[in-house]
Write an enzyme that holds these catalytic residues in place. Structure first.
Site, PDB file in Angstrom:
ATOM      1  N   CYS A 172       0.844  -1.203   0.000  1.00 27.70           N
ATOM      2  CA  CYS A 172       0.000   0.000   0.000  1.00 27.70           C
ATOM      3  C   CYS A 172       0.881   1.256   0.000  1.00 27.70           C
ATOM      4  CB  CYS A 172      -0.964  -0.041   1.179  1.00 27.70           C
ATOM      5  SG  CYS A 172      -2.293   1.191   1.084  1.00 27.70           S
TER       6      CYS A 172
ATOM      7  N   SER B 265       0.843 -14.052  38.394  1.00 29.04           N
ATOM      8  CA  SER B 265      -0.531 -13.568  38.529  1.00 29.04           C
ATOM      9  C   SER B 265      -1.547 -14.677  38.320  1.00 29.04           C
ATOM     10  CB  SER B 265      -0.794 -12.453  37.518  1.00 29.04           C
ATOM     11  OG  SER B 265      -0.860 -12.976  36.197  1.00 29.04           O
ATOM     12  N   GLY B 266      -1.144 -15.745  37.630  1.00 29.69           N
ATOM     13  CA  GLY B 266      -2.068 -16.815  37.300  1.00 29.69           C
ATOM     14  C   GLY B 266      -2.626 -16.710  35.904  1.00 29.69           C
ATOM     15  N   GLY B 267      -2.389 -15.577  35.229  1.00 33.98           N
ATOM     16  CA  GLY B 267      -2.773 -15.442  33.837  1.00 33.98           C
ATOM     17  C   GLY B 267      -1.847 -16.250  32.945  1.00 33.98           C
ATOM     18  N   VAL B 268      -2.203 -16.388  31.680  1.00 33.53           N
ATOM     19  CA  VAL B 268      -1.410 -17.232  30.790  1.00 33.53           C
ATOM     20  C   VAL B 268      -0.004 -16.670  30.607  1.00 33.53           C
ATOM     21  CG1 VAL B 268      -2.259 -16.120  28.672  1.00 33.53           C
ATOM     22  CG2 VAL B 268      -1.409 -18.468  28.583  1.00 33.53           C
ATOM     23  N   ASP B 269       0.151 -15.350  30.583  1.00 33.96           N
ATOM     24  CA  ASP B 269       1.466 -14.754  30.327  1.00 33.96           C
ATOM     25  C   ASP B 269       2.459 -15.077  31.444  1.00 33.96           C
ATOM     26  OD1 ASP B 269       0.141 -13.649  28.173  1.00 33.96           O
ATOM     27  OD2 ASP B 269      -0.196 -11.743  29.156  1.00 33.96           O
ATOM     28  N   SER B 270       2.090 -14.754  32.676  1.00 35.53           N
ATOM     29  CA  SER B 270       3.019 -15.016  33.779  1.00 35.53           C
ATOM     30  C   SER B 270       3.170 -16.512  34.028  1.00 35.53           C
ATOM     31  CB  SER B 270       2.563 -14.316  35.055  1.00 35.53           C
ATOM     32  OG  SER B 270       1.348 -14.841  35.539  1.00 35.53           O
TER      33      SER B 270
ATOM     34  N   LYS C 259       0.160 -12.659  21.833  1.00 38.18           N
ATOM     35  CA  LYS C 259      -0.599 -13.519  22.746  1.00 38.18           C
ATOM     36  C   LYS C 259      -0.845 -14.915  22.163  1.00 38.18           C
ATOM     37  CE  LYS C 259      -2.694 -12.513  26.164  1.00 38.18           C
ATOM     38  NZ  LYS C 259      -2.433 -12.633  27.621  1.00 38.18           N
TER      39      LYS C 259
END
Length: 530
Positions: free
Chosen positions: A96, A237-242, A385
């Site tokens: 573009c 934290s328990g999230g997927v990242d950490s 992610k």
């Protein structure tokens, strides 16, 4: 201890795979180009357009892609092309605005068309050349431009046209420069991935080896090299990242790692207990659980501004880590390294890297204190992610953790909008969110949504319940679909589901008398409200 290195430092490319650099000229799909290149099996990083030829050359990429952008190439302050980029001896693909810059620089004709070309269009291929090889002679594509290339530069072949673009694709195999007016990175261009693979594999000669498995092996080696035999602490934290970051580091250095789970009183309902049980019992990872609710609420008292909330929480997290590291040392050398689940999208949105604007500070990037006394270990810093989820699956992380919806590090504090995050408001928001998640899961929609959560504005409205006047809180439902959080669309939840959610919230939560739905996409909004 070693002080924090520059948190805006560029992403270090993996050593074992080929790389293609994407230069960002401000296009709405720029991040998506980098993701699509990775999906083809080639590592890519998005860099601001003004880094110049010398900076690109340092990375020794196998190819270069110039993104689209909103400007006209003739506008006074429009991003310019460093001519040296075309002399690096590597293949170049302009998309573009990127193609228009190349055409203008090399002597082609670029003019503003009478009619802009936006949305779905039909590409008619005259010659397939290298980048269009193997695709149909007529194919749908997605356009977004008003300036148009009317004649290619000398020595270039016009490969294709569309309804409003006389030159919709061009190439010079002699110079190894290619251009396409349409956007191959969006799903509305069905042969876009084939075109990108043609450029990456057949033109650039890249090995398509970037994968979850290659990420794991690469990061294990990097972690061992960085950490050596020193102690490491991880903010879990328990999230997927950490969680993925913690498992990677634990696999690399074993019990040199201690995870610290800080319950700051702003998590979702019962989430703290679930995190502790999963990592202690299932994964056998050394873990210290810290109940710091009162400490964080005291620090946040009187604070309503969102960036101030993020920075207070980010700073307090680090202070807790420092204290826990000192306790763990017990007379020995304390933990020198801090593991964080920082993602590439966090870095971009927090202004990481030269020329990037700050959309919002993430607590683990822009919210870090200046006097941080840890060296960061960020094994996910180069990943989007979806790639983190793939790594989590590769590591054997349970599906319920791999697919847990993103949750901000500052937690519910930034979902109490426009007001102070008091315990009363946090508890109310926690209960509302639990109802939302319960109904979303019952409807079988949890995996279809990127995020679904509640927002509690500092607003009260008049209502009528049981023939009596009420003056209660408003709960906002926010649900979006996305691939990587860089862009997002509001989710079209079924009306009967929304009705059930609203009925439960108003019926079960006495302080709530109104439920509304946020139907803003990103852009122009962000996913979170603060």
């Amino acid at each position: 201890m070693t002080e924090l290195a520059d948190e805006s430092a560029p992403i270090e490319a993996p050593r074992s795979v080929d790389e293609v650099v994407v230069l960002d000229y401000g296009g709405q799909y720029s991040q998506l180009i980098a993701r699509r290149v990775r999906e083809c099996g080639v590592f890519s990083e998005l860099l601001p357009h003004h880094v110049g030829a010398a900076e690109v050359a340092k990375r020794k990429p196998k190819g270069l892609i110039l993104s689209g952008g909103p400007a006209s190439v003739y506008a006074p302050n429009a991003p310019k092309l460093d001519p040296g980029l075309l002399e690096l001896g590597i293949p170049v693909l302009g998309i573009c605005y990127g193609m228009q810059l190349v055409a203008l620089e090399l002597g082609g004709t670029v003019e503003s068309a009478e009619v802009g070309e936006y949305g779905r269009s039909t590409l008619t291929v005259r010659e397939h050349g290298r980048v269009l090889a193997g695709t149909p002679a007529e194919q749908p594509c997605w356009m977004s431009h008003r300036d148009t290339v009317f004649a290619p530069p000398p020595g270039f072949t016009a490969l294709a046209a569309s309804t409003a673009s006389p030159v919709a694709a061009l190439e010079s195999t002699e110079r190894d420069i290619y251009g396409i007016q349409f956007h191959p990175e969006v799903v509305h261009t069905p042969f876009g991935q084939d075109i990108l693979k043609n450029f990456l594999r057949d033109v650039c000669g890249c090995d398509l080896t970037w994968s979850a498995a290659s990420i794991v092996e690469e990061q294990l080696a990097r972690i061992r090299e960085q950490v050596g035999d020193k102690k490491v602490i991880c903010g879990l934290s328990g999230g997927v990242d950490s969680s993925v970051a913690a498992l990677l580091v634990h696999r690399a250095v074993g019990d040199q790692l201690t995870c610290v789970f800080v319950d700051h009183g702003m998590m979702r309902k019962n989430e703290g207990d679930q995190v502790v049980q999963t990592f202690r019992d299932t994964f056998k990872v050394p873990l210290v659980a810290v109940d710091a609710e009162e400490r964080f609420l005291t620090k946040l008292r009187g604070t309503t501004e969102p960036e101030a909330k993020r920075k207070i929480i980010g700073t307090e997290f680090i202070r807790v880590f420092e204290e826990e590291a000192a306790k763990l040392a017990q007379g020995e050398e304390g933990a020198r390294y801090l593991v964080q689940g920082t993602l590439y999208s966090d870095v971009i949105e927090s202004g990481g890297g030269t020329g990037a604007s700050t959309i919002k500070s993430h607590h683990n990037v822009g919210g870090l204190p200046d006097d941080l006394q840890f060296e960061l270990v960020e094994p996910l810093r180069a990943l989007f992610k979806d790639e983190v989820r793939a790594v989590g699956a590769e590591l054997g992380l349970p599906e319920r953790l791999v697919w847990r919806q993103p949750f901000p590090g500052p937690g519910l504090a930034i979902r109490v909008v426009g007001g102070e995050a008091t315990k009363e408001r946090l508890d109310l928001l926690r209960d509302a969110d639990a109802i939302l998640q319960d109904e979303i899961r019952k409807a079988g929609l949890y995996r279809d949504l990127w995020q679904s959560f509640c927002v509690l504005p500092d607003v009260r409205t008049v209502g009528v319940q049981g023939d009596e006047r009420t003056y209660g809180y408003v709960v906002v439902i926010r649900a979006v679909t996305s691939d990587d959080a860089m862009t997002a669309d509001w989710a079209r939840l079924p009306y009967d589901l929304l009705e059930q959610i609203a009925a439960r919230m108003i019926g079960e939560l006495r302080e709530v008398n109104r439920v509304v739905l946020d139907i803003t996409s990103k852009p122009p909004g962000t996913i979170e409200w603060e």
